[in-house]
Design a protein around this motif. Sequence first.
Motif: not given
Length: 327
Positions: A146-174
Amino acid sequence: KASISAMLRSGAVVPDVLSAIDAAKLPESTHFYRKQDTHWRAEGARLTALAVAAEMKQKIDLSKLPQTKHVTRQTGTEVYRSEIMDAIAKICGPKVIARDTEPRYVTEVEEQAAQGADLFGGASTPAVLVGTSFSRFDAAFNFGGFLADALNLDVLNVSIPGGGLTTSILSYLSSTDFTETPPSVLIWELRPFDLPNQAFLGQVVATIAGSCPTEQALLKQDTKLQRGLTQVMALTQEQRNKLKTPVFLDLTVGETGVNKYLLRMNYTDFSKEDVEVDLTRAVFPPGHFFHSLPVDRLRKLESISLRPAARLYGTVSVSLCPTKRAS
């Protein structure tokens, strides 16, 4: 409200999802969230994506990014299953749970425009989505689509189920994916019951700033890990007096395997501050961890200690770096 205000002060774009829900005037039969689960329905994901896209288009110039037209279509319906409902059914019997039948959506590329195609040389995705199972379960929610459709942009999804607030963003930024080819837009999905405080936002900003070379570090110490709590940096009064600007801590763990630990800041007034980090579910095993240190307490910082969740061996390196590098 405090979390939203802190994010706005940091320069983040924060959409007003509640207003978007009210404006949509959903019929009573359509619910944003599921009846027997904490996750949103696909309709909730769609409305949120539209709110995010509207706010981004208002606050950010997306015209120079490579545009990709997407199309979203319903592929049918499916009985939604979740671990919560499966556990209840196992204990109480399957007849107790009324399973929701949900529409399924898929978003596909319809047209790749040439506009801005050479801006990144094909090496970077314009937008990256970090978050939780709300974002990751595209088969059920299709939030990334839905984001890709609304933005007209390719969106890479690196979300992590069960990772809570911190895991996905800190994992990706690192990760090297971020440090070598950072996206133009980073979208961070947050659950309403798990919002970041000022300390964690500081950690995110410090992680974006990344490692600082030895010559830029204000202080640097190497320490071998010991059993239990290891003091990894001790400061003299002379060294504390040199900390006149905001700093962040760069913790290099090397090959020690540290990914879950407690970091303790000890102060000269005998107080202490503990920060717990758990990146055991991280997709990108980080070699560095970053923490923003409270500006008002730098002149009282006496020592920093580290306690890994498991008994580990090796050397960790701790540097205090000027936060102004993040700009």
